[in-house]
Design an enzyme around this catalytic site. Structure first.
Site, PDB file in Angstrom:
ATOM      1  N   GLY A 248       0.760  -1.203  -0.073  1.00  0.00           N
ATOM      2  CA  GLY A 248      -0.019   0.060  -0.137  1.00  0.00           C
ATOM      3  C   GLY A 248       0.818   1.422  -0.123  1.00  0.00           C
ATOM      4  N   ASP A 249       0.472   2.181   0.906  1.00  0.00           N
ATOM      5  CA  ASP A 249       1.410   3.465   1.107  1.00  0.00           C
ATOM      6  C   ASP A 249       2.369   3.219   2.232  1.00  0.00           C
ATOM      7  OD1 ASP A 249      -0.642   3.436   2.953  1.00  0.00           O
ATOM      8  OD2 ASP A 249      -1.308   5.702   2.258  1.00  0.00           O
ATOM      9  N   GLU A 250       2.560   2.319   2.825  1.00  0.00           N
ATOM     10  CA  GLU A 250       3.555   1.918   3.870  1.00  0.00           C
ATOM     11  C   GLU A 250       5.012   1.727   3.457  1.00  0.00           C
ATOM     12  OE1 GLU A 250       0.558   0.277   7.590  1.00  0.00           O
ATOM     13  OE2 GLU A 250       1.743  -1.112   6.243  1.00  0.00           O
TER      14      GLU A 250
END
Length: 344
Positions: A248-250
Site C-alpha cells: 500500500g502506502d507504507e
C-alpha cells in the site's frame, strides 16, 4: 675406367636402389590399415597403399606418377605442397590436420604425419601416414556445441533464479525490498548491532492523503506517485540505509550505525520536507505528506517485532497529532530530553 662409365654405374646403382626402395615401401605399407603415400623429392607420388586409394576414391594406376595438383582441388593441393616442403626442407617429421576432398566431392578431415626416408643410394622419400579424424572432429564440434548450450542454459537458469529471487524479495512496483526482505534485513542489522555495539534506527512511514489520489485520479496515477515517493525517500538516505515498501502506502527505513538516537530525527525531517514537495504527474498537480514513527535498537527494544510495533504506534501518534510530522517512542523522547537537560 672412364668417367662416363663411373657415372653410368652410379646412376644404375641409384636406379636399382630406387626400385628396391619402392618395392620395400609397397611391401610394408600394404600391411598398414591407415592410408599411406610415398613421394619423391619432386613431390610425385611413387607408392600408395590400398587404403590411400580408397580414401581419395581413385585406383593406384591413376595416382602413381601424379602430383597433388593432378588429384585434388587447388587450395588443398597448395596446402599439401606447403606441408611437404616444410618437412623436406627441415628434415623434421611433423603432424598436421588438413582437409581433403575425394573424387566424389566428399570432404574429410585428416591428421597426416610426414617424415623423411633415405635409401642406401641417397634417394630421398617423403612418407605420409594418414588418420581419418572426420568423425572425431564432428564429435568434438558436437561436444563444443553441447557445452556452449549447457553454458548458455546455465547462464539463463542463473538469470532466471536471480529474477525469481528479486521478485520474491522486492516490491514489483517500486523495486524496493518487500516486507519479507525488510524483516530479514532488520534481523541481520540487529545481529550486527549487537556484535558491533551499534545503534539501528527504524522509521515507519505512512503517506497522508494517498487514498484520495487513488480514488479521484485512478490507480495508474497512484502507482506513479508511489514510485516517485520511493525515489524521493531513497534520495534522502545514505548508501548503507535501507528503504522498503511493506505494501500500500507504507514504507520503512532502516538507519544502521547512527551515532545517537536524535540522528534519526534529522533524517525523518529531511524525508518530511522532501516527500511533501508538490508532484506533477501525468498533468496532475499532486501534494501528499507523510507521517513517521521512530524506534531505535537497543534503546527501545532488542527484538525486531517489538521495534516494528513501537515504530508503528509512534507513526499513528503522528497521524493523530495532525500528520506531516514524526513521532518517537515515548522512551526515546524521554532519553533525548534527559540528554538535553544534562547538556544544559
Amino acid at each position: 675406367m672412364g668417367s662416363a662409365t663411373v657415372v653410368t654405374m652410379y646412376l644404375a646403382h641409384q636406379e636399382k636402389e630406387l626400385s628396391r626402395s619402392k618395392e620395400f615401401f609397397q611391401l610394408i605399407i600394404n600391411n598398414i590399415p591407415d592410408p599411406v603415400f610415398v613421394k619423391d623429392k619432386n613431390y610425385i607420388l611413387t607408392v600408395v597403399n590400398d587404403a590411400f586409394c580408397q580414401l581419395i576414391g581413385r585406383p593406384a594406376s591413376t595416382v602413381l606418377g601424379k602430383s597433388d595438383y593432378d588429384l585434388f582441388i587447388s587450395p588443398e593441393a597448395e596446402n599439401f605442397r606447403q606441408q611437404d616442403e616444410n618437412v623436406l626442407q627441415t628434415n623434421l617429421a611433423q603432424e598436421t590436420e588438413e582437409s581433403l576432398t575425394d573424387s566424389e566431392g566428399d570432404n574429410y578431415l585428416l591428421a597426416t604425419k610426414r617424415s623423411i626416408h633415405k635409401d642406401g643410394a641417397g634417394n630421398v622419400f617423403l612418407v605420409g601416414v594418414i588418420r581419418d579424424i572426420t568423425e572425431r572432429k564432428k564429435l568434438e564440434a558436437k561436444l563444443r556445441r553441447t557445452a556452449e548450450e549447457l553454458t548458455r542454459s546455465n547462464h539463463e537458469l542463473k538469470a532466471s533464479e536471480k529474477r525469481l529471487r528479486h521478485l520474491a524479495n522486492h516490491d514489483p512496483l517500486t523495486s524496493l525490498p518487500n516486507r519479507k526482505l525488510f524483516n530479514e534485513t532488520l534481523e541481520q542489522l540487529l545481529e550486527w548491532g549487537e556484535a558491533e555495539q551499534q545503534l539501528v534506527s527504524l522509521l515507519f512511514l505512512d503517506l497522508d492523503g494517498f487514498k484520495p489520489v487513488n480514488d479521484t485520479m485512478g490507480h495508474d496515477v497512484g502507482d506513479i506517485l508511489l514510485k516517485a515517493v520511493a525515489q524521493r525517500i531513497k534520495n534522502c538516505l545514505r548508501m548503507s540505509d535501507v528503504v522498503s515498501r511493506l505494501g500500500g502506502d507504507e514504507f520503512t527505513v532502516l538507519l544502521p550505525g547512527i551515532k545517537k538516537p536524535s540522528d534519526s530525527l534529522i533524517v525523518a525531517q529531511k524525508i518530511l520536507d522532501t516527500v511533501s514537495s508538490p508532484y506533477k504527474l501525468n498533468g496532475h498537480d499532486i501534494k501528499v505528506t507523510v507521517s513517521i514513527g521512530i524506534s531505535v535498537y537497543p534503546d527501545d527494544h532488542t527484538k525486531a517485532s517489538e521495534l516494528v510495533k513501537l515504530a508503528d504506534i509512534a507513526m499513528y501518534e503522528a497521524k493523530r497529532g495532525g500528520r506531516n510530522q514524526y513521532r518517537m517512542t515515548q522512551n526515546l523522547a524521554n532519553l533525548i530530553e534527559q540528554n538535553l537537560e544534562k547538556q544544559a
